[in-house]
Design a protein around this motif. Structure first.
Motif, PDB file in Angstrom:
ATOM      1  N   GLY A 166       0.847  -1.314   0.069  1.00 36.33           N
ATOM      2  CA  GLY A 166       0.014   0.079   0.174  1.00 36.33           C
ATOM      3  C   GLY A 166       0.794   1.238  -0.202  1.00 36.33           C
ATOM      4  N   VAL A 167       1.894   1.401   0.811  1.00 35.63           N
ATOM      5  CA  VAL A 167       2.745   2.352   0.884  1.00 35.63           C
ATOM      6  C   VAL A 167       3.410   2.718  -0.698  1.00 35.63           C
ATOM      7  CG1 VAL A 167       5.010   3.280   1.719  1.00 35.63           C
ATOM      8  CG2 VAL A 167       3.385   2.208   3.422  1.00 35.63           C
ATOM      9  N   TYR A 168       3.866   1.523  -1.124  1.00 38.75           N
ATOM     10  CA  TYR A 168       4.492   1.655  -2.614  1.00 38.75           C
ATOM     11  C   TYR A 168       3.561   1.915  -3.662  1.00 38.75           C
ATOM     12  CZ  TYR A 168       8.598  -1.188  -0.730  1.00 38.75           C
ATOM     13  OH  TYR A 168       9.494  -1.556   0.075  1.00 38.75           O
ATOM     14  N   LEU A 169       2.163   1.495  -3.332  1.00 40.09           N
ATOM     15  CA  LEU A 169       1.334   1.986  -4.461  1.00 40.09           C
ATOM     16  C   LEU A 169       0.938   3.819  -4.275  1.00 40.09           C
ATOM     17  CD1 LEU A 169      -1.169   1.794  -6.019  1.00 40.09           C
ATOM     18  CD2 LEU A 169      -2.678   1.243  -4.229  1.00 40.09           C
ATOM     19  N   LEU A 170       1.227   4.302  -2.780  1.00 37.35           N
ATOM     20  CA  LEU A 170       1.005   5.529  -2.729  1.00 37.35           C
ATOM     21  C   LEU A 170       1.890   6.427  -3.403  1.00 37.35           C
ATOM     22  CD1 LEU A 170      -0.238   5.703   1.127  1.00 37.35           C
ATOM     23  CD2 LEU A 170      -1.619   6.206  -1.098  1.00 37.35           C
ATOM     24  N   LEU A 171       3.302   5.735  -3.352  1.00 39.84           N
ATOM     25  CA  LEU A 171       4.298   6.364  -4.012  1.00 39.84           C
ATOM     26  C   LEU A 171       4.436   6.466  -5.368  1.00 39.84           C
ATOM     27  CD1 LEU A 171       7.448   4.891  -1.941  1.00 39.84           C
ATOM     28  CD2 LEU A 171       6.404   7.413  -1.833  1.00 39.84           C
ATOM     29  N   THR A 172       3.659   5.359  -6.022  1.00 51.54           N
ATOM     30  CA  THR A 172       3.399   5.320  -7.556  1.00 51.54           C
ATOM     31  C   THR A 172       2.404   6.304  -7.781  1.00 51.54           C
ATOM     32  OG1 THR A 172       3.857   2.673  -7.422  1.00 51.54           O
ATOM     33  CG2 THR A 172       2.526   3.747  -9.227  1.00 51.54           C
ATOM     34  N   LEU A 173       1.463   6.539  -7.126  1.00 57.39           N
ATOM     35  CA  LEU A 173       0.577   7.577  -7.221  1.00 57.39           C
ATOM     36  C   LEU A 173       1.090   9.001  -7.148  1.00 57.39           C
ATOM     37  CD1 LEU A 173      -2.657   6.258  -5.581  1.00 57.39           C
ATOM     38  CD2 LEU A 173      -2.140   6.192  -7.899  1.00 57.39           C
ATOM     39  N   LEU A 174       2.163   9.057  -6.182  1.00 54.93           N
ATOM     40  CA  LEU A 174       2.724  10.531  -6.247  1.00 54.93           C
ATOM     41  C   LEU A 174       3.601  10.870  -7.286  1.00 54.93           C
ATOM     42  CD1 LEU A 174       3.916  12.940  -4.635  1.00 54.93           C
ATOM     43  CD2 LEU A 174       5.384  11.408  -3.592  1.00 54.93           C
ATOM     44  N   SER A 175       4.223   9.539  -7.795  1.00 50.24           N
ATOM     45  CA  SER A 175       5.187   9.720  -8.985  1.00 50.24           C
ATOM     46  C   SER A 175       4.220  10.024 -10.149  1.00 50.24           C
ATOM     47  CB  SER A 175       5.945   8.368  -9.256  1.00 50.24           C
ATOM     48  OG  SER A 175       6.790   8.427 -10.198  1.00 50.24           O
ATOM     49  N   PHE A 176       3.259   9.559 -10.369  1.00 48.90           N
ATOM     50  CA  PHE A 176       2.344   9.750 -11.733  1.00 48.90           C
ATOM     51  C   PHE A 176       1.872  11.319 -11.422  1.00 48.90           C
ATOM     52  CE2 PHE A 176       2.009   5.388 -12.421  1.00 48.90           C
ATOM     53  CZ  PHE A 176       1.288   5.376 -13.897  1.00 48.90           C
ATOM     54  N   TYR A 177       1.658  11.786 -10.344  1.00 48.31           N
ATOM     55  CA  TYR A 177       1.369  13.361 -10.037  1.00 48.31           C
ATOM     56  C   TYR A 177       2.360  13.970 -10.594  1.00 48.31           C
ATOM     57  CZ  TYR A 177       0.324  17.698  -7.897  1.00 48.31           C
ATOM     58  OH  TYR A 177       0.075  19.065  -7.836  1.00 48.31           O
ATOM     59  N   ARG A 178       3.595  13.646 -10.206  1.00 48.66           N
ATOM     60  CA  ARG A 178       4.916  14.331 -10.380  1.00 48.66           C
ATOM     61  C   ARG A 178       5.277  14.256 -11.901  1.00 48.66           C
ATOM     62  NH1 ARG A 178       6.198  18.285  -7.170  1.00 48.66           N
ATOM     63  NH2 ARG A 178       8.634  18.100  -7.507  1.00 48.66           N
ATOM     64  N   HIS A 179       4.775  13.377 -12.493  1.00 48.82           N
ATOM     65  CA  HIS A 179       5.061  13.138 -13.959  1.00 48.82           C
ATOM     66  C   HIS A 179       4.076  13.724 -14.864  1.00 48.82           C
ATOM     67  CE1 HIS A 179       8.272  10.490 -12.781  1.00 48.82           C
ATOM     68  NE2 HIS A 179       8.957  10.619 -14.063  1.00 48.82           N
ATOM     69  N   ARG A 180       3.084  14.412 -14.489  1.00 45.80           N
ATOM     70  CA  ARG A 180       1.900  14.956 -15.145  1.00 45.80           C
ATOM     71  C   ARG A 180       2.220  15.592 -16.419  1.00 45.80           C
ATOM     72  NH1 ARG A 180       2.376  17.712 -10.559  1.00 45.80           N
ATOM     73  NH2 ARG A 180       2.096  19.946 -10.724  1.00 45.80           N
ATOM     74  N   SER A 181       3.181  16.296 -16.512  1.00 42.71           N
ATOM     75  CA  SER A 181       3.627  17.114 -17.616  1.00 42.71           C
ATOM     76  C   SER A 181       4.132  16.088 -18.669  1.00 42.71           C
ATOM     77  CB  SER A 181       4.700  18.213 -17.445  1.00 42.71           C
ATOM     78  OG  SER A 181       5.905  17.618 -16.777  1.00 42.71           O
ATOM     79  N   ASN A 182       4.879  15.284 -18.346  1.00 44.33           N
ATOM     80  CA  ASN A 182       5.424  14.053 -19.000  1.00 44.33           C
ATOM     81  C   ASN A 182       4.198  13.313 -19.604  1.00 44.33           C
ATOM     82  OD1 ASN A 182       7.407  14.469 -16.422  1.00 44.33           O
ATOM     83  ND2 ASN A 182       8.704  13.972 -18.387  1.00 44.33           N
ATOM     84  N   ILE A 183       3.362  12.952 -18.889  1.00 48.53           N
ATOM     85  CA  ILE A 183       2.274  12.002 -19.367  1.00 48.53           C
ATOM     86  C   ILE A 183       1.582  12.835 -20.548  1.00 48.53           C
ATOM     87  CG2 ILE A 183       0.015  11.240 -18.765  1.00 48.53           C
ATOM     88  CD1 ILE A 183       1.141  10.743 -15.754  1.00 48.53           C
ATOM     89  N   LYS A 184       1.337  14.303 -20.344  1.00 46.52           N
ATOM     90  CA  LYS A 184       0.793  15.061 -21.516  1.00 46.52           C
ATOM     91  C   LYS A 184       1.451  14.971 -22.748  1.00 46.52           C
ATOM     92  CE  LYS A 184      -1.645  18.266 -18.322  1.00 46.52           C
ATOM     93  NZ  LYS A 184      -1.803  19.399 -17.855  1.00 46.52           N
ATOM     94  N   ARG A 185       2.909  15.259 -22.337  1.00 45.62           N
ATOM     95  CA  ARG A 185       3.829  15.025 -23.523  1.00 45.62           C
ATOM     96  C   ARG A 185       3.800  13.619 -24.339  1.00 45.62           C
ATOM     97  NH1 ARG A 185       7.062  18.600 -20.372  1.00 45.62           N
ATOM     98  NH2 ARG A 185       8.394  16.604 -19.756  1.00 45.62           N
ATOM     99  N   LEU A 186       3.670  12.664 -23.452  1.00 45.66           N
ATOM    100  CA  LEU A 186       3.749  11.232 -24.216  1.00 45.66           C
ATOM    101  C   LEU A 186       2.411  11.138 -25.033  1.00 45.66           C
ATOM    102  CD1 LEU A 186       4.834   9.127 -20.941  1.00 45.66           C
ATOM    103  CD2 LEU A 186       6.065   9.038 -23.309  1.00 45.66           C
ATOM    104  N   ILE A 187       1.085  11.599 -24.333  1.00 43.38           N
ATOM    105  CA  ILE A 187       0.023  11.337 -24.932  1.00 43.38           C
ATOM    106  C   ILE A 187       0.075  12.104 -26.455  1.00 43.38           C
ATOM    107  CG2 ILE A 187      -2.472  11.900 -25.038  1.00 43.38           C
ATOM    108  CD1 ILE A 187      -2.347  11.480 -22.083  1.00 43.38           C
ATOM    109  N   ARG A 188       0.780  13.270 -26.403  1.00 39.06           N
ATOM    110  CA  ARG A 188       0.802  14.244 -27.750  1.00 39.06           C
ATOM    111  C   ARG A 188       1.915  13.756 -28.672  1.00 39.06           C
ATOM    112  NH1 ARG A 188       0.267  18.667 -23.887  1.00 39.06           N
ATOM    113  NH2 ARG A 188       2.435  19.011 -24.203  1.00 39.06           N
ATOM    114  N   GLY A 189       2.711  12.844 -28.192  1.00 38.56           N
ATOM    115  CA  GLY A 189       3.938  12.323 -28.859  1.00 38.56           C
ATOM    116  C   GLY A 189       5.029  13.159 -28.814  1.00 38.56           C
ATOM    117  N   GLU A 190       4.902  13.894 -27.766  1.00 35.08           N
ATOM    118  CA  GLU A 190       6.287  15.176 -27.843  1.00 35.08           C
ATOM    119  C   GLU A 190       7.092  14.818 -26.749  1.00 35.08           C
ATOM    120  OE1 GLU A 190       3.862  18.689 -26.977  1.00 35.08           O
ATOM    121  OE2 GLU A 190       2.841  18.572 -28.858  1.00 35.08           O
ATOM    122  N   GLU A 191       7.166  13.961 -26.119  1.00 34.28           N
ATOM    123  CA  GLU A 191       8.114  13.299 -25.052  1.00 34.28           C
ATOM    124  C   GLU A 191       9.748  13.218 -25.595  1.00 34.28           C
ATOM    125  OE1 GLU A 191       8.905  12.546 -20.712  1.00 34.28           O
ATOM    126  OE2 GLU A 191       8.106  13.951 -22.149  1.00 34.28           O
TER     127      GLU A 191
END
Length: 199
Positions: A166-191
């Motif tokens: 559960g702790v590792y899952l929370l850290l994973t969710l935190l990482s997704f939050y910190r990577h939100r700009s990267n995720i947008k670029r991945l979706i747009r194919g701009e990463e």
């Protein structure tokens, strides 16, 4: 017992707050790493300066600070949970450094350090997942997100400890939050992709 968790959290946070990428690049006369590339203080952005040695040093120190504090507190109090608390605090320190006005990195290397220290097999499998994803798709951010997504799953099946998973899952969710700009670029194919240079 609560005071032990508080001490572990404070020490973990302060150690995690040390921005090694920024320190190393400034010491090398490369200026402020936050003004280069993605503006991140982690090893991937340090690598954009062309200094592989500094990038490696940053990676090892970012992994090491979470691993060290987790292991020390686990040993001192003979409690894995207190060690995990210290390691999680180090990740939070890296992401929200008190020395950088509560800004910082994305915590991937520090999270890996915690995994390697507390659940070594989970840490190794997570690192291998990152490497495989990076080699196949050549996106550092995608590799990090995929690896950290697998970490709580590996933990659940290998350690059979729902609290740690559960702790590792929370850290994973935190990482997704910190990577939100990267995720947008991945979706747009701009990463930006990882480039494997051939000599």
């Amino acid at each position: 017992m609560m005071i032990h968790y508080i001490i572990a959290g404070i020490c973990g946070y302060l150690l995690g707050s040390i921005p090694f990428g920024l320190v190393f690049t400034k010491m090398a006369g490369l200026g402020d790493i936050r003004q280069i590339g993605s503006g991140n203080i982690g090893a991937t952005n340090v690598l954009r300066t062309g200094r592989k040695d500094l990038a490696l040093a940053t990676l090892l120190c970012d992994i090491g600070k979470a691993a060290l504090v987790a292991l020390v507190f686990k040993w001192v109090y003979e409690s894995q949970l207190i060690g995990v608390v210290a390691g999680v605090a180090a990740v939070l320190g890296h992401n929200y450094s008190v020395w950088l006005k509560f800004k910082g990195g994305k915590g991937v290397a520090s999270t890996l350090g915690l995994l390697l220290a507390m659940t070594p097999l989970v840490g190794v499998l997570t690192a291998l997942t990152w490497l495989l994803t990076a080699v196949v798709f050549r996106y550092s951010s995608l590799a990090a997100l995929n690896a950290l997504t697998m970490a709580p799953i590996y933990s659940l099946f290998i350690e059979n400890d729902k609290k740690i998973a559960g702790v590792y899952l929370l850290l994973t969710l935190l990482s997704f939050y910190r990577h939100r700009s990267n995720i947008k670029r991945l979706i747009r194919g701009e990463e930006s992709k990882i480039r494997f240079k051939k000599k």
